[in-house]
Design a protein around this motif. Structure first.
Motif, PDB file in Angstrom:
ATOM      1  N   LEU A 126      14.366   6.956 -40.222  1.00  0.00           N
ATOM      2  CA  LEU A 126      14.855   5.583 -40.394  1.00  0.00           C
ATOM      3  C   LEU A 126      16.344   5.483 -40.079  1.00  0.00           C
ATOM      4  O   LEU A 126      16.783   4.518 -39.439  1.00  0.00           O
ATOM      5  CB  LEU A 126      14.583   5.092 -41.812  1.00  0.00           C
ATOM      6  CG  LEU A 126      13.122   4.780 -42.123  1.00  0.00           C
ATOM      7  CD1 LEU A 126      12.952   4.509 -43.608  1.00  0.00           C
ATOM      8  CD2 LEU A 126      12.640   3.612 -41.306  1.00  0.00           C
ATOM      9  N   ARG A 127      17.112   6.453 -40.509  1.00  0.00           N
ATOM     10  CA  ARG A 127      18.556   6.439 -40.211  1.00  0.00           C
ATOM     11  C   ARG A 127      18.806   6.559 -38.714  1.00  0.00           C
ATOM     12  O   ARG A 127      19.690   5.901 -38.169  1.00  0.00           O
ATOM     13  CB  ARG A 127      19.260   7.561 -40.972  1.00  0.00           C
ATOM     14  CG  ARG A 127      19.383   7.263 -42.449  1.00  0.00           C
ATOM     15  CD  ARG A 127      20.137   8.334 -43.179  1.00  0.00           C
ATOM     16  NE  ARG A 127      20.269   7.980 -44.577  1.00  0.00           N
ATOM     17  CZ  ARG A 127      20.372   8.844 -45.564  1.00  0.00           C
ATOM     18  NH1 ARG A 127      20.387  10.131 -45.307  1.00  0.00           N
ATOM     19  NH2 ARG A 127      20.481   8.440 -46.801  1.00  0.00           N
ATOM     20  N   PHE A 128      18.016   7.384 -38.042  1.00  0.00           N
ATOM     21  CA  PHE A 128      18.160   7.525 -36.602  1.00  0.00           C
ATOM     22  C   PHE A 128      17.803   6.212 -35.905  1.00  0.00           C
ATOM     23  O   PHE A 128      18.497   5.778 -34.977  1.00  0.00           O
ATOM     24  CB  PHE A 128      17.283   8.673 -36.087  1.00  0.00           C
ATOM     25  CG  PHE A 128      17.382   8.875 -34.597  1.00  0.00           C
ATOM     26  CD1 PHE A 128      18.559   9.313 -34.011  1.00  0.00           C
ATOM     27  CD2 PHE A 128      16.294   8.622 -33.786  1.00  0.00           C
ATOM     28  CE1 PHE A 128      18.658   9.493 -32.643  1.00  0.00           C
ATOM     29  CE2 PHE A 128      16.378   8.805 -32.412  1.00  0.00           C
ATOM     30  CZ  PHE A 128      17.560   9.238 -31.837  1.00  0.00           C
ATOM     31  N   ALA A 129      16.740   5.561 -36.373  1.00  0.00           N
ATOM     32  CA  ALA A 129      16.349   4.270 -35.793  1.00  0.00           C
ATOM     33  C   ALA A 129      17.446   3.236 -36.000  1.00  0.00           C
ATOM     34  O   ALA A 129      17.757   2.446 -35.097  1.00  0.00           O
ATOM     35  CB  ALA A 129      15.035   3.792 -36.400  1.00  0.00           C
ATOM     36  N   GLU A 130      18.058   3.224 -37.194  1.00  0.00           N
ATOM     37  CA  GLU A 130      19.163   2.306 -37.454  1.00  0.00           C
ATOM     38  C   GLU A 130      20.331   2.581 -36.508  1.00  0.00           C
ATOM     39  O   GLU A 130      20.957   1.645 -35.994  1.00  0.00           O
ATOM     40  CB  GLU A 130      19.625   2.426 -38.907  1.00  0.00           C
ATOM     41  CG  GLU A 130      18.640   1.846 -39.888  1.00  0.00           C
ATOM     42  CD  GLU A 130      18.976   2.182 -41.334  1.00  0.00           C
ATOM     43  OE1 GLU A 130      19.834   3.058 -41.584  1.00  0.00           O
ATOM     44  OE2 GLU A 130      18.357   1.564 -42.222  1.00  0.00           O
ATOM     45  N   TYR A 131      20.608   3.848 -36.266  1.00  0.00           N
ATOM     46  CA  TYR A 131      21.670   4.219 -35.329  1.00  0.00           C
ATOM     47  C   TYR A 131      21.354   3.688 -33.931  1.00  0.00           C
ATOM     48  O   TYR A 131      22.224   3.119 -33.264  1.00  0.00           O
ATOM     49  CB  TYR A 131      21.848   5.735 -35.304  1.00  0.00           C
ATOM     50  CG  TYR A 131      22.634   6.217 -34.105  1.00  0.00           C
ATOM     51  CD1 TYR A 131      24.023   6.092 -34.075  1.00  0.00           C
ATOM     52  CD2 TYR A 131      21.995   6.767 -33.006  1.00  0.00           C
ATOM     53  CE1 TYR A 131      24.747   6.506 -32.963  1.00  0.00           C
ATOM     54  CE2 TYR A 131      22.703   7.187 -31.906  1.00  0.00           C
ATOM     55  CZ  TYR A 131      24.085   7.052 -31.880  1.00  0.00           C
ATOM     56  OH  TYR A 131      24.792   7.461 -30.784  1.00  0.00           O
ATOM     57  N   LEU A 132      20.109   3.869 -33.483  1.00  0.00           N
ATOM     58  CA  LEU A 132      19.728   3.407 -32.145  1.00  0.00           C
ATOM     59  C   LEU A 132      19.846   1.890 -32.022  1.00  0.00           C
ATOM     60  O   LEU A 132      20.314   1.382 -31.001  1.00  0.00           O
ATOM     61  CB  LEU A 132      18.305   3.855 -31.811  1.00  0.00           C
ATOM     62  CG  LEU A 132      18.105   5.352 -31.591  1.00  0.00           C
ATOM     63  CD1 LEU A 132      16.627   5.662 -31.374  1.00  0.00           C
ATOM     64  CD2 LEU A 132      18.950   5.866 -30.444  1.00  0.00           C
ATOM     65  N   VAL A 133      19.454   1.166 -33.068  1.00  0.00           N
ATOM     66  CA  VAL A 133      19.563  -0.290 -33.053  1.00  0.00           C
ATOM     67  C   VAL A 133      21.031  -0.696 -32.985  1.00  0.00           C
ATOM     68  O   VAL A 133      21.431  -1.574 -32.208  1.00  0.00           O
ATOM     69  CB  VAL A 133      18.863  -0.914 -34.280  1.00  0.00           C
ATOM     70  CG1 VAL A 133      19.191  -2.389 -34.413  1.00  0.00           C
ATOM     71  CG2 VAL A 133      17.348  -0.713 -34.189  1.00  0.00           C
ATOM     72  N   ALA A 134      21.877  -0.050 -33.797  1.00  0.00           N
ATOM     73  CA  ALA A 134      23.316  -0.349 -33.784  1.00  0.00           C
ATOM     74  C   ALA A 134      23.915  -0.023 -32.434  1.00  0.00           C
ATOM     75  O   ALA A 134      24.756  -0.782 -31.914  1.00  0.00           O
ATOM     76  CB  ALA A 134      24.010   0.425 -34.901  1.00  0.00           C
ATOM     77  N   LYS A 135      23.494   1.080 -31.840  1.00  0.00           N
ATOM     78  CA  LYS A 135      24.006   1.472 -30.515  1.00  0.00           C
ATOM     79  C   LYS A 135      23.608   0.432 -29.477  1.00  0.00           C
ATOM     80  O   LYS A 135      24.407   0.052 -28.634  1.00  0.00           O
ATOM     81  CB  LYS A 135      23.461   2.843 -30.149  1.00  0.00           C
ATOM     82  CG  LYS A 135      23.995   3.382 -28.846  1.00  0.00           C
ATOM     83  CD  LYS A 135      23.477   4.784 -28.582  1.00  0.00           C
ATOM     84  CE  LYS A 135      23.971   5.263 -27.242  1.00  0.00           C
ATOM     85  NZ  LYS A 135      23.426   6.576 -26.904  1.00  0.00           N
ATOM     86  N   GLU A 136      22.369  -0.048 -29.569  1.00  0.00           N
ATOM     87  CA  GLU A 136      21.890  -1.055 -28.627  1.00  0.00           C
ATOM     88  C   GLU A 136      22.688  -2.355 -28.758  1.00  0.00           C
ATOM     89  O   GLU A 136      22.956  -3.028 -27.778  1.00  0.00           O
ATOM     90  CB  GLU A 136      20.401  -1.323 -28.875  1.00  0.00           C
ATOM     91  CG  GLU A 136      19.767  -2.251 -27.865  1.00  0.00           C
ATOM     92  CD  GLU A 136      18.269  -2.396 -28.132  1.00  0.00           C
ATOM     93  OE1 GLU A 136      17.884  -3.486 -28.597  1.00  0.00           O
ATOM     94  OE2 GLU A 136      17.534  -1.432 -27.898  1.00  0.00           O
ATOM     95  N   LYS A 137      23.064  -2.692 -29.992  1.00  0.00           N
ATOM     96  CA  LYS A 137      23.837  -3.898 -30.241  1.00  0.00           C
ATOM     97  C   LYS A 137      25.329  -3.691 -29.984  1.00  0.00           C
ATOM     98  O   LYS A 137      26.116  -4.653 -30.040  1.00  0.00           O
ATOM     99  CB  LYS A 137      23.654  -4.362 -31.690  1.00  0.00           C
ATOM    100  CG  LYS A 137      22.271  -4.862 -31.981  1.00  0.00           C
ATOM    101  CD  LYS A 137      22.163  -5.302 -33.441  1.00  0.00           C
ATOM    102  CE  LYS A 137      20.776  -5.823 -33.769  1.00  0.00           C
ATOM    103  NZ  LYS A 137      20.675  -6.207 -35.177  1.00  0.00           N
ATOM    104  N   GLY A 138      25.723  -2.449 -29.718  1.00  0.00           N
ATOM    105  CA  GLY A 138      27.134  -2.148 -29.457  1.00  0.00           C
ATOM    106  C   GLY A 138      27.970  -2.016 -30.700  1.00  0.00           C
ATOM    107  O   GLY A 138      29.207  -2.095 -30.622  1.00  0.00           O
ATOM    108  N   THR A 139      27.350  -1.800 -31.839  1.00  0.00           N
ATOM    109  CA  THR A 139      28.102  -1.662 -33.085  1.00  0.00           C
ATOM    110  C   THR A 139      28.155  -0.232 -33.590  1.00  0.00           C
ATOM    111  O   THR A 139      28.669   0.019 -34.662  1.00  0.00           O
ATOM    112  CB  THR A 139      27.502  -2.556 -34.200  1.00  0.00           C
ATOM    113  OG1 THR A 139      26.139  -2.194 -34.406  1.00  0.00           O
ATOM    114  CG2 THR A 139      27.609  -4.020 -33.822  1.00  0.00           C
ATOM    115  N   ALA A 140      27.610   0.707 -32.822  1.00  0.00           N
ATOM    116  CA  ALA A 140      27.605   2.113 -33.271  1.00  0.00           C
ATOM    117  C   ALA A 140      28.797   2.857 -32.712  1.00  0.00           C
ATOM    118  O   ALA A 140      29.348   2.560 -31.706  1.00  0.00           O
ATOM    119  CB  ALA A 140      26.336   2.808 -32.814  1.00  0.00           C
TER     120      ALA A 140
END
Length: 126
Positions: free
Chosen positions: A112-126
């Motif tokens: 779940l944490r990895f998925a959250e990271y990927l979503v944030a990266k996709e949105k440009g917030t990671a």
């Protein structure tokens, strides 16, 4: 880790009485749940029903130390908004759900944490 300690911890995280757990898995009396927790068994014929009730894998319930995990870590499971929001309701969901449930709770949390990271990266917030 002993099954009894895990069951007691999961029951307490969900603010369930022993009676509520017993009824949820089809028992009329809370004595088997009490005995399981106090005896701190490593095995029980109740384990599959308890794993399903608490939404953890049977392997985790029997073999992992779940007592250090929080309700958030254990409860995220497949009902996490991150999982349900980003996966369409099709045949793949069943396969993903089965694979996710097969992971230990720490493995689920890591995924779940990895998925959250990927979503944030996709949105440009990671």
């Amino acid at each position: 880790m002993a099954l009894g300690k895990n069951v007691e911890h999961l029951r307490n995280l969900r603010s369930m009485s022993r009676g509520a757990v017993a009824r949820a898995i089809g028992l009329e009396d809370d004595q088997p749940i009490y005995a399981l927790e106090k005896r701190d068994s490593k095995r029980s014929n109740l384990a599959p029903a308890l794993a399903k009730l608490f939404q953890v894998s049977l392997e985790s319930l029997l073999g992992d130390d779940l007592t250090s995990l929080s309700a958030e870590e254990i409860g995220a499971g497949v009902n996490s908004p991150l999982v349900t929001e980003h996966v369409s309701a099709n045949a793949e969901l069943g396969q993903l759900t089965s694979a996710f449930e097969a992971l230990s709770p720490p493995g689920q949390l890591e995924l779940l944490r990895f998925a959250e990271y990927l979503v944030a990266k996709e949105k440009g917030t990671a």
